[in-house]
Structures are given as structure tokens and as C-alpha cells.
Design a protein around this motif. Structure first.
Motif, PDB file in Angstrom:
ATOM      1  N   ALA A 192      -6.013   3.669   0.088  1.00  0.00           N
ATOM      2  CA  ALA A 192      -5.514   4.141  -1.204  1.00  0.00           C
ATOM      3  C   ALA A 192      -6.611   4.146  -2.265  1.00  0.00           C
ATOM      4  O   ALA A 192      -6.591   4.969  -3.187  1.00  0.00           O
ATOM      5  N   LYS A 193      -7.590   3.247  -2.152  1.00  0.00           N
ATOM      6  CA  LYS A 193      -8.678   3.214  -3.127  1.00  0.00           C
ATOM      7  C   LYS A 193      -9.594   4.432  -3.035  1.00  0.00           C
ATOM      8  O   LYS A 193     -10.270   4.782  -4.002  1.00  0.00           O
ATOM      9  N   THR A 239      -6.400  12.956  -8.432  1.00  0.00           N
ATOM     10  CA  THR A 239      -5.874  14.323  -8.502  1.00  0.00           C
ATOM     11  C   THR A 239      -5.083  14.701  -7.263  1.00  0.00           C
ATOM     12  O   THR A 239      -4.349  15.685  -7.283  1.00  0.00           O
ATOM     13  N   ASP A 240      -5.225  13.922  -6.213  1.00  0.00           N
ATOM     14  CA  ASP A 240      -4.514  14.221  -4.959  1.00  0.00           C
ATOM     15  C   ASP A 240      -3.131  13.573  -5.024  1.00  0.00           C
ATOM     16  O   ASP A 240      -2.936  12.434  -4.577  1.00  0.00           O
ATOM     17  N   LYS A 241      -2.203  14.279  -5.617  1.00  0.00           N
ATOM     18  CA  LYS A 241      -0.852  13.732  -5.800  1.00  0.00           C
ATOM     19  C   LYS A 241      -0.132  13.518  -4.478  1.00  0.00           C
ATOM     20  O   LYS A 241       0.576  12.524  -4.292  1.00  0.00           O
ATOM     21  N   SER A 242      -0.268  14.463  -3.564  1.00  0.00           N
ATOM     22  CA  SER A 242       0.424  14.318  -2.273  1.00  0.00           C
ATOM     23  C   SER A 242      -0.104  13.122  -1.499  1.00  0.00           C
ATOM     24  O   SER A 242       0.654  12.382  -0.850  1.00  0.00           O
ATOM     25  N   GLY A 243      -1.436  12.898  -1.569  1.00  0.00           N
ATOM     26  CA  GLY A 243      -2.005  11.744  -0.884  1.00  0.00           C
ATOM     27  C   GLY A 243      -1.528  10.441  -1.487  1.00  0.00           C
ATOM     28  O   GLY A 243      -1.204   9.482  -0.765  1.00  0.00           O
ATOM     29  N   LEU A 293       2.028   9.828  -0.412  1.00  0.00           N
ATOM     30  CA  LEU A 293       2.083   9.396   0.984  1.00  0.00           C
ATOM     31  C   LEU A 293       1.703   7.926   1.113  1.00  0.00           C
ATOM     32  O   LEU A 293       2.349   7.161   1.858  1.00  0.00           O
ATOM     33  N   ILE A 294       0.652   7.517   0.392  1.00  0.00           N
ATOM     34  CA  ILE A 294       0.224   6.122   0.439  1.00  0.00           C
ATOM     35  C   ILE A 294       1.304   5.213  -0.133  1.00  0.00           C
ATOM     36  O   ILE A 294       1.597   4.130   0.410  1.00  0.00           O
ATOM     37  N   ARG A 295       1.929   5.645  -1.219  1.00  0.00           N
ATOM     38  CA  ARG A 295       2.970   4.828  -1.853  1.00  0.00           C
ATOM     39  C   ARG A 295       4.160   4.634  -0.912  1.00  0.00           C
ATOM     40  O   ARG A 295       4.700   3.524  -0.783  1.00  0.00           O
ATOM     41  N   TYR A 296       4.585   5.714  -0.243  1.00  0.00           N
ATOM     42  CA  TYR A 296       5.679   5.592   0.715  1.00  0.00           C
ATOM     43  C   TYR A 296       5.282   4.712   1.899  1.00  0.00           C
ATOM     44  O   TYR A 296       6.092   3.913   2.407  1.00  0.00           O
ATOM     45  N   SER A 297       4.038   4.838   2.334  1.00  0.00           N
ATOM     46  CA  SER A 297       3.581   4.022   3.467  1.00  0.00           C
ATOM     47  C   SER A 297       3.578   2.541   3.101  1.00  0.00           C
ATOM     48  O   SER A 297       4.013   1.684   3.888  1.00  0.00           O
TER      49      SER A 297
END
Length: 372
Positions: A85-86, A91-95, A98-102
């Protein structure tokens, strides 16, 4: 050392690949630590446990060891995702999503594993404590109290886990706690009888005035064997094979006679009536002979015959003995009555039938002269 680090950084890169590499290293480090921890428990830990006299530590090992691997996997993945995540650009909102859900899924898995582990450990401790108490008191483990305690512990731990999880995701649990507190008060007022029976059930299970299989007598006069001690009511099986369901609150407020506690030994009582003029010594001798020959009666204390009372037309004799089990009481009394009745018939001993003398007098006609 600095040259090695620079070469490694040039080979890995300085962008997202560096954080990906850090995540892999974190995952590998946690897995290695988990492997060595499990290896330590399996070798040195088991040798230390084998020297103890209790089997509680063996049971705890059986609960903890299978879950060490899964805990290490979840923790390793969680740390790896944090490192990845770091390296994701803002700017990569989708990434980021995805990290937040993971992270959320991994946190839920971690809380679930810890919750199940804590429940299994407490369940093992409770079961071991009840078994130790049963051995000290020479009684069997109560089959009713253990499931109830386990269920309550599970509900409490699940509630704590839910509160912690909601707090981690930013949900304000204070309003939820206030709502649950008000709801519990309303529920307590609406279910006073049910709650009183439940509390009385706990009192019965802890105080143990009777146990499963005991023969008891209710205040209403019914006699039966305790079939089940539940959370709300106690079920009693009577001699007609009918099930009597009695609320626990009623049993704790009234007097209950327990024929099986503290010992199964119980008195055998046979009363007979003999006519006045009959030899009491002969009747006593016959009754004692039958009592001494009866295999259901104990030799100590010895059976005795007492001249208990004098009625209008007969004397009452009581044969008193003891048997080692209340289940033998009715059979022993029945056999003794039949034997005593047969012997008295042969000896010509009468039971003393009540006799009433009725005197009839003719009334004097009205106006007739009286004889001087």
C-alpha cells in the motif's frame, strides 16, 4: 555492506517493486517465525509438558498448534499488503480501494481466527475445571451446566469481537452499546418470569439440591426421577411414565424432598395390625425372621419391630429396616407384606377387625302409662 545494498536496490528498483519486495520479505519473515515457533512447541514445549502431572497443557497444545500456521499466514499477508500500500500512488484510486478491501478482509480473518482460538481455549479450561471438580466430589460432570456456560462464553466473546471489528472500521459503537443497554432493560422487564426461571436454573445447577436420576418429591405430592435440568424448567419422570415439567423458580422457593442424596440408602417401612390378645412377641419374631432373610435389606443397621400405637380394635406394629438403593424400596416392602400376611394366616393371627355394638331400643308410645 553499503555497496551490497546499492546493488540490491538497483536490481529491485526504487519504485513500486521495492515495496512489493518489502511485502514479500515481511511475509516470508512472519512465516519463518511461525515455523520456528511451531517447531519449538512441538519439540521443547512437548518435552516440558510431558513432565507435568496434569493433562491440561496437552489439551491446550492440541488447540493451539493447528492454528499457528493459519495465524502466521494471515499476519504475513496483512503486513505484506501494508507494504504494498505504501508504493501505490495516491492518484491510483482503484489500487487504493483494492488495498483497503484486502486489508479489511485480512483483518476480519485475523479476528475470526483469534476469536475461535480464544473460544476453544476457554472451552478446554472450563471442561477441565468441571472434570477436576467432579473427581474431587466423586460425582459425574453435570451435563446441563457445561453447554450453558460454553454458550454464554461464546456469546460474550463474539460480542467483544464484533465491537472491536466495528471500531477498527470506524463505526461508532457507543450508540450501539446504549441501544443494547436500553433494549436489555426492556427485555428484562418483559421477561421477568423467564429470567427468574433462568436464574433459578443456575442456582439449582450450582447448589445441586438434586441431580439427574435422583428421586424427589415435589410440594404437590408427586414423586419421580429427575429426567432433565434445563435452563428454564426441570423435567421429572413419575411412576406412570409421565413427564412433569416444573419451573425452576418454583423449585427454589419450595421444599423438595430428595430420596437419593446424600446417599441412596433409604428406610423400608411395613405396618401391620394385629388383634388385641394376640402374642406380640410371636408376631414380632415372624416379622424379624422375614426381614433378616430378605436380601434387599441391609444387615446393619439391623431391622427392628416396634409397637407403634394402639387403635380401637388392634395394635399396630412397625417393621423398620434399610435398603442400599431407593429403587429396591417398593419391591422389598411388597415382598415383606406378602410374607407376613401368609405367615399370620397360618399362625391364626387376626388383623383385628373393627367391631361396633349397636343397641336398639323401642320408643315408649306417647300417652301410655309408665310401669312403677
Amino acid at each position: 555492506m553499503g555497496d551490497l545494498y546499492q546493488r540490491l536496490q538497483q536490481w529491485i528498483g526504487t519504485g513500486f517493486s521495492l515495496y512489493l519486495w518489502n511485502g514479500a520479505v515481511a511475509f516470508a519473515a512472519v512465516m519463518i517465525i511461525g515455523f520456528f515457533f511451531k517447531y519449538f512447541l512441538n519439540t521443547i514445549g512437548r518435552r516440558l509438558v510431558a513432565k507435568t502431572q496434569t493433562d491440561l497443557d496437552d489439551k491446550l497444545f492440541a488447540v493451539i498448534l493447528p492454528r499457528v500456521k493459519w495465524l502466521a499466514i494471515v499476519i504475513g499477508f496483512y503486513l505484506a499488503v501494508e507494504q504494498v500500500a505504501k508504493g501505490i500512488a495516491h492518484t491510483d484510486k482503484s489500487g487504493e480501494e483494492l488495498i483497503r478491501y484486502s486489508e479489511g478482509i485480512l483483518y476480519l480473518l485475523f479476528v475470526s481466527l483469534v476469536t475461535i482460538l480464544v473460544i476453544r481455549i476457554i472451552d478446554t479450561l472450563l471442561k477441565h475445571s468441571m472434570e477436576m471438580h467432579a473427581r474431587k466430589t466423586s460425582s459425574t460432570v453435570d451435563e446441563a451446566i457445561f453447554p450453558i456456560l460454553t454458550r454464554m462464553v461464546m456469546m460474550l466473546i463474539f460480542f467483544i469481537a464484533i465491537v472491536i471489528t466495528l471500531g477498527h472500521f470506524g463505526v461508532d459503537v457507543s450508540s450501539l452499546l446504549v441501544f443494547l443497554g436500553g433494549g436489555s432493560v426492556a427485555l428484562a422487564l418483559a421477561a421477568q418470569d423467564t429470567l427468574s426461571n433462568m436464574i433459578a436454573g443456575f442456582v439449582i445447577m450450582l447448589d445441586r439440591p438434586f441431580r439427574l436420576g435422583d428421586r424427589i418429591k415435589l410440594p404437590s405430592g408427586e414423586i419421580g426421577d429427575v429426567y432433565e435440568i434445563g435452563l428454564r424448567s426441570t423435567k421429572i419422570l413419575d411412576f406412570d411414565n409421565n413427564l412433569i415439567v416444573s419451573p425452576n423458580a418454583d423449585l427454589t422457593k419450595t421444599k423438595v424432598i430428595n430420596y437419593s442424596y446424600p446417599k441412596n440408602e433409604i428406610r423400608v417401612l411395613v405396618e401391620v395390625s394385629i388383634a388385641y390378645g394376640t402374642s406380640i412377641e410371636r408376631a414380632r419374631e415372624l416379622m424379624l425372621n422375614f426381614a433378616r432373610q430378605n436380601p434387599e435389606l441391609l444387615k446393619q443397621p439391623e431391622p427392628s419391630v416396634f409397637f407403634s400405637s394402639m387403635g380401637e380394635s388392634s395394635c399396630v406394629l412397625q417393621l423398620i429396616g434399610r435398603t442400599d438403593d431407593w429403587k429396591k424400596k417398593a419391591r422389598a416392602e411388597n415382598i415383606l407384606r406378602e410374607q407376613i400376611y401368609t405367615a399370620f394366616m397360618k399362625e391364626g393371627i387376626s388383623s383385628g377387625i373393627a367391631q361396633h355394638v349397636v343397641q336398639l331400643t323401642s320408643p315408649i308410645p306417647h300417652g301410655s302409662p309408665k310401669n312403677d
